[in-house]
Design a protein around this motif. Structure first.
Motif, PDB file in Angstrom:
ATOM      1  N   PHE A   1     -35.402 -32.586  12.867  1.00 46.50           N
ATOM      2  CA  PHE A   1     -35.608 -33.749  13.706  1.00 46.50           C
ATOM      3  C   PHE A   1     -34.588 -34.087  14.800  1.00 46.50           C
ATOM      4  CE2 PHE A   1     -34.671 -38.348  14.216  1.00 46.50           C
ATOM      5  CZ  PHE A   1     -35.452 -38.532  15.328  1.00 46.50           C
ATOM      6  N   PRO A   2     -33.367 -34.529  14.531  1.00 51.56           N
ATOM      7  CA  PRO A   2     -32.686 -34.998  15.750  1.00 51.56           C
ATOM      8  C   PRO A   2     -32.427 -33.855  16.726  1.00 51.56           C
ATOM      9  CG  PRO A   2     -31.312 -35.313  13.794  1.00 51.56           C
ATOM     10  CD  PRO A   2     -32.499 -34.553  13.360  1.00 51.56           C
ATOM     11  N   LEU A   3     -32.614 -32.629  16.285  1.00 50.74           N
ATOM     12  CA  LEU A   3     -32.305 -31.460  17.112  1.00 50.74           C
ATOM     13  C   LEU A   3     -33.576 -30.750  17.571  1.00 50.74           C
ATOM     14  CD1 LEU A   3     -29.685 -30.150  14.559  1.00 50.74           C
ATOM     15  CD2 LEU A   3     -29.217 -31.542  16.556  1.00 50.74           C
ATOM     16  N   SER A   4     -34.713 -31.468  17.601  1.00 49.13           N
ATOM     17  CA  SER A   4     -35.982 -30.774  17.819  1.00 49.13           C
ATOM     18  C   SER A   4     -36.577 -31.001  19.195  1.00 49.13           C
ATOM     19  CB  SER A   4     -36.994 -31.240  16.773  1.00 49.13           C
ATOM     20  OG  SER A   4     -37.281 -32.595  16.974  1.00 49.13           O
ATOM     21  N   PHE A   5     -35.908 -31.793  20.055  1.00 48.85           N
ATOM     22  CA  PHE A   5     -36.606 -32.226  21.262  1.00 48.85           C
ATOM     23  C   PHE A   5     -36.816 -31.135  22.289  1.00 48.85           C
ATOM     24  CE2 PHE A   5     -35.021 -36.175  19.473  1.00 48.85           C
ATOM     25  CZ  PHE A   5     -36.222 -36.828  19.362  1.00 48.85           C
ATOM     26  N   TRP A   6     -36.061 -30.043  22.170  1.00 46.40           N
ATOM     27  CA  TRP A   6     -36.235 -28.961  23.121  1.00 46.40           C
ATOM     28  C   TRP A   6     -37.566 -28.253  22.930  1.00 46.40           C
ATOM     29  CZ3 TRP A   6     -36.936 -24.214  20.905  1.00 46.40           C
ATOM     30  CH2 TRP A   6     -36.580 -24.107  19.549  1.00 46.40           C
ATOM     31  N   LEU A   7     -38.111 -28.278  21.696  1.00 49.44           N
ATOM     32  CA  LEU A   7     -39.241 -27.386  21.391  1.00 49.44           C
ATOM     33  C   LEU A   7     -40.529 -27.765  22.120  1.00 49.44           C
ATOM     34  CD1 LEU A   7     -39.961 -25.653  18.102  1.00 49.44           C
ATOM     35  CD2 LEU A   7     -41.810 -26.673  19.341  1.00 49.44           C
ATOM     36  N   PRO A   8     -41.023 -29.025  21.978  1.00 48.79           N
ATOM     37  CA  PRO A   8     -42.284 -29.340  22.668  1.00 48.79           C
ATOM     38  C   PRO A   8     -42.113 -29.316  24.178  1.00 48.79           C
ATOM     39  CG  PRO A   8     -41.720 -31.020  21.055  1.00 48.79           C
ATOM     40  CD  PRO A   8     -40.518 -30.178  21.234  1.00 48.79           C
ATOM     41  N   ASP A   9     -40.883 -29.366  24.633  1.00 51.48           N
ATOM     42  CA  ASP A   9     -40.624 -29.329  26.062  1.00 51.48           C
ATOM     43  C   ASP A   9     -40.773 -27.925  26.611  1.00 51.48           C
ATOM     44  OD1 ASP A   9     -39.811 -30.885  28.299  1.00 51.48           O
ATOM     45  OD2 ASP A   9     -37.938 -29.749  28.288  1.00 51.48           O
ATOM     46  N   SER A  10     -40.403 -26.919  25.808  1.00 52.70           N
ATOM     47  CA  SER A  10     -40.324 -25.586  26.389  1.00 52.70           C
ATOM     48  C   SER A  10     -41.441 -24.638  25.944  1.00 52.70           C
ATOM     49  CB  SER A  10     -38.972 -24.957  26.066  1.00 52.70           C
ATOM     50  OG  SER A  10     -38.710 -25.047  24.690  1.00 52.70           O
ATOM     51  N   TYR A  11     -41.992 -24.807  24.726  1.00 51.36           N
ATOM     52  CA  TYR A  11     -42.977 -23.822  24.272  1.00 51.36           C
ATOM     53  C   TYR A  11     -44.283 -23.812  25.068  1.00 51.36           C
ATOM     54  CZ  TYR A  11     -40.567 -22.093  20.103  1.00 51.36           C
ATOM     55  OH  TYR A  11     -39.709 -21.483  19.246  1.00 51.36           O
ATOM     56  N   PRO A  12     -44.870 -24.975  25.420  1.00 56.55           N
ATOM     57  CA  PRO A  12     -46.255 -24.936  25.901  1.00 56.55           C
ATOM     58  C   PRO A  12     -46.467 -24.196  27.211  1.00 56.55           C
ATOM     59  CG  PRO A  12     -45.667 -27.139  25.216  1.00 56.55           C
ATOM     60  CD  PRO A  12     -44.419 -26.349  25.262  1.00 56.55           C
ATOM     61  N   THR A  13     -45.435 -24.017  28.025  1.00 56.62           N
ATOM     62  CA  THR A  13     -45.688 -23.413  29.334  1.00 56.62           C
ATOM     63  C   THR A  13     -45.771 -21.898  29.293  1.00 56.62           C
ATOM     64  OG1 THR A  13     -43.340 -23.562  29.684  1.00 56.62           O
ATOM     65  CG2 THR A  13     -44.700 -25.227  30.736  1.00 56.62           C
ATOM     66  N   ALA A  14     -45.252 -21.268  28.230  1.00 54.26           N
ATOM     67  CA  ALA A  14     -45.234 -19.804  28.172  1.00 54.26           C
ATOM     68  C   ALA A  14     -46.666 -19.280  28.060  1.00 54.26           C
ATOM     69  CB  ALA A  14     -44.401 -19.353  26.988  1.00 54.26           C
ATOM     70  N   PRO A  15     -46.887 -17.967  28.325  1.00 52.38           N
ATOM     71  CA  PRO A  15     -48.224 -17.394  28.148  1.00 52.38           C
ATOM     72  C   PRO A  15     -48.683 -17.558  26.694  1.00 52.38           C
ATOM     73  CG  PRO A  15     -46.741 -15.823  29.204  1.00 52.38           C
ATOM     74  CD  PRO A  15     -45.919 -16.986  28.821  1.00 52.38           C
ATOM     75  N   ALA A  16     -50.016 -17.666  26.482  1.00 47.99           N
ATOM     76  CA  ALA A  16     -50.542 -17.986  25.147  1.00 47.99           C
ATOM     77  C   ALA A  16     -50.001 -17.091  24.036  1.00 47.99           C
ATOM     78  CB  ALA A  16     -52.066 -17.957  25.172  1.00 47.99           C
ATOM     79  N   PRO A  17     -50.039 -15.755  24.179  1.00 47.68           N
ATOM     80  CA  PRO A  17     -49.543 -14.944  23.062  1.00 47.68           C
ATOM     81  C   PRO A  17     -48.056 -15.173  22.792  1.00 47.68           C
ATOM     82  CG  PRO A  17     -50.301 -13.541  24.861  1.00 47.68           C
ATOM     83  CD  PRO A  17     -50.596 -14.926  25.253  1.00 47.68           C
ATOM     84  N   VAL A  18     -47.284 -15.419  23.857  1.00 47.01           N
ATOM     85  CA  VAL A  18     -45.849 -15.634  23.678  1.00 47.01           C
ATOM     86  C   VAL A  18     -45.600 -16.929  22.909  1.00 47.01           C
ATOM     87  CG1 VAL A  18     -43.706 -16.090  24.902  1.00 47.01           C
ATOM     88  CG2 VAL A  18     -45.226 -14.303  25.699  1.00 47.01           C
ATOM     89  N   THR A  19     -46.287 -18.019  23.322  1.00 46.86           N
ATOM     90  CA  THR A  19     -46.147 -19.274  22.585  1.00 46.86           C
ATOM     91  C   THR A  19     -46.530 -19.065  21.129  1.00 46.86           C
ATOM     92  OG1 THR A  19     -46.932 -20.303  24.589  1.00 46.86           O
ATOM     93  CG2 THR A  19     -46.694 -21.710  22.684  1.00 46.86           C
ATOM     94  N   ALA A  20     -47.607 -18.288  20.904  1.00 47.76           N
ATOM     95  CA  ALA A  20     -48.084 -18.088  19.536  1.00 47.76           C
ATOM     96  C   ALA A  20     -47.019 -17.427  18.680  1.00 47.76           C
ATOM     97  CB  ALA A  20     -49.354 -17.248  19.555  1.00 47.76           C
ATOM     98  N   VAL A  21     -46.410 -16.370  19.216  1.00 55.26           N
ATOM     99  CA  VAL A  21     -45.450 -15.652  18.378  1.00 55.26           C
ATOM    100  C   VAL A  21     -44.160 -16.474  18.219  1.00 55.26           C
ATOM    101  CG1 VAL A  21     -44.257 -14.231  20.087  1.00 55.26           C
ATOM    102  CG2 VAL A  21     -44.648 -13.346  17.827  1.00 55.26           C
ATOM    103  N   PHE A  22     -43.780 -17.224  19.250  1.00 56.41           N
ATOM    104  CA  PHE A  22     -42.593 -18.083  19.127  1.00 56.41           C
ATOM    105  C   PHE A  22     -42.823 -19.137  18.055  1.00 56.41           C
ATOM    106  CE2 PHE A  22     -40.466 -17.689  23.565  1.00 56.41           C
ATOM    107  CZ  PHE A  22     -40.422 -16.333  23.389  1.00 56.41           C
ATOM    108  N   ALA A  23     -44.002 -19.780  18.131  1.00 59.18           N
ATOM    109  CA  ALA A  23     -44.292 -20.852  17.190  1.00 59.18           C
ATOM    110  C   ALA A  23     -44.283 -20.320  15.770  1.00 59.18           C
ATOM    111  CB  ALA A  23     -45.649 -21.467  17.501  1.00 59.18           C
ATOM    112  N   GLY A  24     -44.829 -19.104  15.589  1.00 59.86           N
ATOM    113  CA  GLY A  24     -44.883 -18.553  14.244  1.00 59.86           C
ATOM    114  C   GLY A  24     -43.517 -18.142  13.737  1.00 59.86           C
ATOM    115  N   LEU A  25     -42.766 -17.424  14.561  1.00 65.46           N
ATOM    116  CA  LEU A  25     -41.608 -16.722  14.007  1.00 65.46           C
ATOM    117  C   LEU A  25     -40.266 -17.399  14.257  1.00 65.46           C
ATOM    118  CD1 LEU A  25     -42.543 -13.024  14.691  1.00 65.46           C
ATOM    119  CD2 LEU A  25     -42.970 -14.448  12.717  1.00 65.46           C
ATOM    120  N   LEU A  26     -39.991 -17.861  15.485  1.00 62.22           N
ATOM    121  CA  LEU A  26     -38.603 -18.178  15.819  1.00 62.22           C
ATOM    122  C   LEU A  26     -38.056 -19.334  14.999  1.00 62.22           C
ATOM    123  CD1 LEU A  26     -38.287 -17.505  19.612  1.00 62.22           C
ATOM    124  CD2 LEU A  26     -38.407 -15.977  17.674  1.00 62.22           C
ATOM    125  N   THR A  27     -38.838 -20.423  14.886  1.00 63.99           N
ATOM    126  CA  THR A  27     -38.325 -21.547  14.096  1.00 63.99           C
ATOM    127  C   THR A  27     -38.181 -21.146  12.632  1.00 63.99           C
ATOM    128  OG1 THR A  27     -40.594 -22.278  13.926  1.00 63.99           O
ATOM    129  CG2 THR A  27     -39.243 -23.361  15.556  1.00 63.99           C
TER     130      THR A  27
END
Lengths: 536, 189
Positions: free
Chosen positions: A234-260
Motif C-alpha cells: 500500500f503506501p508504496l503502490s502508487f507508481w503501479l496504476p500510473d505506469s502499467y496501463p499505457t504499455a502494449p497489452a501483452p507487456v502489461t499482462a506479463v508485468f501484472a502477472g510476474l513482476l509484483t
C-alpha cells in the motif's frame, strides 16, 4: 530419467536461466528474420517450461536441493536453490510467459509490424523471463539483486516500446521508482554484508540471528521497504496504476502477472528464511489491510479497464501479504496458492482486455457496449477469469481466499479477524468492479454507451481477433480453471512447502551441509496456529 | 588502521544531494540524483569491506588478515555496470521526452486527473429510475428515456404476443410478471 534422484535433476536448474538468455542472444542475431525469431523464442521457452516441470516433479514430494555455481562452495559462491515454492513459481511464471509470448507473436503477425523497433521485443522478453527465473531460484542475496536488475532493465525497454508520448511519460515514473527501490535494496545488502560478512541467504539465516535486535529490525525494515515497492504494497503502490496501463497489452499482462509477484516472493523469503518469527507481523498486517481496501476503492472509480485491473492487482497483493504476515503454516500455504492463482488470473484478464481493445476499439467502459453479442467467445473469456478474480465459488480465487480466511480465523487475534472481514469486503468490491465492466462493456447495447466507438457498429469479429491471440488467451484461462481442478494437490504441496520454509532446516542444510546449525525461531508461534496448519 | 572518515563524509554528502535532486520535477536533475545515489551506495559497499589492506592476490607468506576483502569490490563492479545501463537508458528517455514535447519535466497522468474530476454521480448507476440498458427488446420498449409508443405495436414474449403497452407494464419496477394480470386486461391468449 529417474525423478527420485533429485540431485541429478536439480543440477539442471541453471538451465532455467541460461536457456532464455541463450534464446535472447539467438533472437538478437536473427533480428531481421522475424519468422525464425518467433520459432526460436517460442521453442526455447517451451523447452524451459519442460525443464521446470521436471524440476517441480523432482521436489514434488518435498525436499530442497542446492546447486553450486562454478564449483565455489557456499557461503562463498553463488547457489541456486530448488524447493517446492521456487519450482512451483517457476512453472507457473513460465506457463504465463509462454502464453503471453504466443499472444504477442499473434498480435505482431496480425498487425504486420516487422520493422526495426519492435523486433527488439523477443530478445528483451526472453531476458525478462531469465531475470524472473533467476530471482526465483537464487539462494544468494546479491544474486537476487542481480536477478531483479535483469528483469527490471528488460522491463524498462518493454514499458517504453515504440517510444510514444504516454509510454515515455509512464516509463519515467516506472524507471525512477524502480531505481530508487533497487538502491534501497543495495543499501540493505551493503549493511547486511557489513553486519554479517556474508550474502548467502542460508548463511545469513544463521548469522542474522546473532545480531543485536535493533540492528536486525533496521535490516528487516530496509529489505521489506525495498521489496514492498517492487510488490506494490500500500503506501508504496502508487507508481503501479500510473505506469502499467499505457504499455502494449501483452507487456502489461506479463508485468501484472510476474513482476509484483517476484517482489512478493522476495518478501516471503525474507520473512521465513532471514527474519523468522513475528517481529514485524503487525505492521505487515496493517499494510495488507490498507493495500486491499485502498486498492479496490481505487479500482471502483476507474473507467478504463486496464487501469481498473491495475488497481485490483494492487488490492490483491494485500491478500498475499496477509497470508505471509500470519507466519502460520496455513496462512503461508494459502498465500503461496494465492500467488500461483493470481499470476494466472491477472495475466489472463489483461490479455482479454487486449482483445477487447481490438474488438471494441477502446478499453474505456464509457465507449464500449454490446460485446457479449458481438463476440460471445470474448465474453466467456472475460467472464471466467473475472469471476475467478472476484472469488466466486468454485474457482481457485474462492479456494485461495477461503484458505486465507481459515488461517486468519484460526490465528484468532483481533487484527487477524479485522483482516478477514477486510478480505471479504475486498472480494465483494472486486465483484462490483468486475460486474461494472461486465454490465457496460458486454451487456448493454452499443448505442447506450456514453461515447460509443464506431467500430462497435460492425457485426461479427471477422479479421479483428486473430486465432493465435484468442487461442493463447483461452489456453491461459483454461490453465486458471485447471488450478481450480487440481487445487487439492496444489494446497497439499503449498502447505508442505510452508511447513518446510517455516522450519528452515531443510533449506539451510541443503545449502550449507547437514552439520549446519539451525538457530531456533526467536518467538514461538501460538500452538493452535501450528496445529491448525496441518489439517486442511 | 581505521575506516576512512573522508569516504564516509563524501558518502553522506552524495546521499543528501541525491535525495534533494530526485525530488525535483526536472528529469535531468532526477537523473543526476539517481547517479549520486548509486555512487553513494557504492561507497557504502566499499566501507563494508572494512579496513584497507593489501590487494587480494594470494601469496603464501602473507597472513590472511592483511588482505583487503575482495567481495565488496566485486559487488561494486556489478552495481557500477547496472547503474551505467540505467543511466544510459534514462538519458534515452529524457532525450525522447525532449523531442516529443520540448520539455524536461515529469508530466501528470492525464487519465488520473480526469478520474479525479469525474463527479461521483453516475447516470447509469445512481439515477432514481435507472436507465434501462439491457439487450432484451421488452425492456427497451419500457425504458423511460424512449417513451413507448402504443399504436398497435406488439412484442413477442415467449409463446405469446403482447401489445407494447402491456409488455412495458410487465417490465416496469414493481411488476410481478404474472400473465393472469395481462389476461384480465385483455391481452391475447
Amino acid at each position: 530419467m529417474n525423478f527420485a534422484d533429485t540431485g541429478n535433476m536439480a543440477s539442471l536448474a541453471p538451465l532455467a536461466v541460461v536457456l532464455p538468455i541463450l534464446g535472447a542472444a539467438l533472437t538478437f542475431v536473427l533480428i531481421r528474420h522475424s519468422r525464425a525469431q518467433r520459432a526460436v523464442s517460442i521453442g526455447l521457452l517451451a523447452l524451459t517450461l519442460l525443464l521446470e516441470c521436471l524440476l517441480l516433479a523432482s521436489v514434488w514430494d518435498g525436499g530442497t536441493t542446492a546447486v553450486t555455481i562454478g564449483g565455489w562452495l557456499p557461503p562463498w559462491g553463488i547457489v541456486l536453490v530448488v524447493d517446492q515454492f521456487s519450482s512451483l513459481m517457476l512453472v507457473v511464471s513460465t506457463v504465463v510467459s509462454l502464453a503471453v509470448l504466443v499472444y504477442a507473436t499473434g498480435q505482431g503477425m496480425a498487425d504486420g509490424d516487422q520493422d526495426a523497433p519492435l523486433s527488439v521485443f523477443h530478445p528483451t522478453y526472453l531476458i525478462l523471463v531469465a531475470g524472473v527465473s533467476n530471482a526465483f531460484l537464487t539462494g544468494d542475496l546479491f544474486n537476487l539483486y542481480v536477478g531483479f536488475e535483469i528483469l527490471l532493465t528488460a522491463s524498462y525497454v518493454l514499458m517504453t516500446l515504440g517510444g510514444t508520448g504516454p509510454r515515455i511519460r509512464a516509463g519515467v515514473t516506472y524507471v525512477v521508482v524502480s531505481v530508487v527501490s533497487s538502491v534501497l535494496f543495495l543499501i540493505a545488502i551493503a549493511m547486511i554484508y557489513g553486519a554479517t560478512g556474508t550474502v548467502t541467504m542460508a548463511d545469513l539465516a544463521i548469522k542474522l540471528a546473532e545480531l543485536d535486535p535493533g540492528t536486525q529490525t533496521l535490516l528487516h525494515v530496509m529489505l521489506l521497504v525495498a521489496f514492498g515497492i517492487k510488490a506494490a504494497v500500500f503506501p508504496l503502490s502508487f507508481w503501479l496504476p500510473d505506469s502499467y496501463p499505457t504499455a502494449p497489452a501483452p507487456v502489461t499482462a506479463v508485468f501484472a502477472g510476474l513482476l509484483t509477484k517476484v517482489g512478493v516472493y522476495a518478501m516471503v523469503r525474507t520473512e521465513t528464511l532471514l527474519f523468522p518469527g513475528e517481529n514485524l507481523n503487525t505492521p505487515l498486517m496493517v499494510a495488507a489491510l490498507l493495500t486491499m481496501v485502498v486498492g479496490i476503492l481505487g479500482a471502483i472509480a476507474q473507467s478504463d479497464i486496464k487501469r481498473l485491473l491495475s488497481f485490483t492487482l494492487v488490492s490483491h497483493i494485500g491478500y498475499m501479504v496477509f497470508g505471509l504476515a500470519m507466519s502460520s503454516i496455513a496462512g503461508l500455504g494459502a498465500a503461496m496458492f494465492y500467488v500461483a492463482h493470481h499470476i494466472t488470473i491477472q495475466t489472463s484478464l489483461f490479455l482479454v482486455t487486449g482483445l477487447i481493445e481490438r474488438r471494441g476499439g477502446s478499453s474505456s467502459i464509457d465507449r464500449l457496449g454490446g460485446l457479449a453479442k458481438l463476440s460471445p467467445v470474448l465474453a466467456l473469456l472475460f467472464f471466467v477469469p473475472g469471476m475467478n478474480l472476484a472469488g466466486i465459488p468454485p474457482f481457485s480465487g474462492f479456494l485461495g481466499k477461503v484458505g486465507l480466511m481459515q488461517a486468519g480465523v484460526s490465528l484468532g487475534t483481533p487484527l487477524a479477524i479485522v483482516l478477514v472481514v477486510g478480505g471479504v469486503v475486498t472480494s465483494l468490491l472486486t465483484l462490483l468492479a468486475i460486474a461494472r465492466v461486465w454490465n457496460r462493456a458486454f451487456w448493454r447495447k452499443p448505442e447506450d454507451a456514453e461515447y460509443p466507438d464506431p467500430v462497435l457498429q460492425r457485426p461479427g469479429t471477422v479479421g479483428m481477433l486473430p486465432r493465435t491471440m484468442v487461442g493463447s488467451t483461452a489456453g491461459l484461462v483454461l490453465f486458471g480453471v485447471a488450478l481450480t481442478v487440481f487445487a487439492g494437490p496444489l494446497f497439499r504441496v503449498s502447505d508442505q512447502a510452508a511447513t518446510e520454509m517455516l522450519d528452515r532446516s531443510s533449506y539451510i542444510q541443503a545449502v550449507l551441509g547437514d552439520e549446519a546449525p539451525v538457530p531456533p525461531i526467536p518467538k514461538t508461534l501460538p500452538a493452535e496456529a501450528v496445529q491448525d496448519g496441518g489439517s486442511k | 588502521m581505521s575506516v576512512n572518515l573522508t569516504l564516509l563524509i563524501v558518502m553522506g554528502v552524495l546521499y543528501a544531494c541525491g535525495i534533494y535532486l530526485i525530488l525535483e520535477r526536472s528529469l535531468t536533475r532526477v537523473l543526476l540524483g539517481l547517479m549520486l545515489l548509486a555512487n553513494a551506495t557504492n561507497l557504502l559497499i566499499l566501507a563494508t569491506g572494512g579496513y584497507a589492506g593489501l590487494a587480494p592476490l594470494f601469496d603464501q607468506d602473507i597472513p590472511s588478515e592483511d588482505y583487503n576483502d575482495p567481495l565488496p569490490q566485486a559487488l561494486i563492479l556489478t552495481s557500477i555496470v547496472i547503474s551505467f545501463a540505467v543511466t544510459a537508458f534514462m538519458l534515452g528517455i529524457i532525450y525522447r521526452t525532449w523531442t516529443l514535447g520540448r520539455q524536461d519535466e515529469i508530466q501528470d497522468d492525464v487519465e488520473d486527473r480526469r478520474v479525479a474530476r469525474t463527479p461521483s454521480f453516475d447516470a447509469e448507476d445512481d439515477a432514481d429510475v435507472p436507465m434501462e440498458t439491457s439487450e432484451f427488446p421488452l425492456t427497451a420498449v419500457a425504458s423511460p428515456g424512449t417513451a413507448a409508443e402504443s399504436d398497435g405495436e406488439t412484442v413477442t414474449a415467449g409463446a405469446k404476443e403482447l401489445s407494447a403497452d402491456t409488455a412495458a407494464l410487465e417490465e416496469s419496477p414493481g411488476s410481478r410478471n404474472v400473465s393472469r394480470n395481462i389476461n384480465l386486461e385483455g391481452g391475447e391468449r
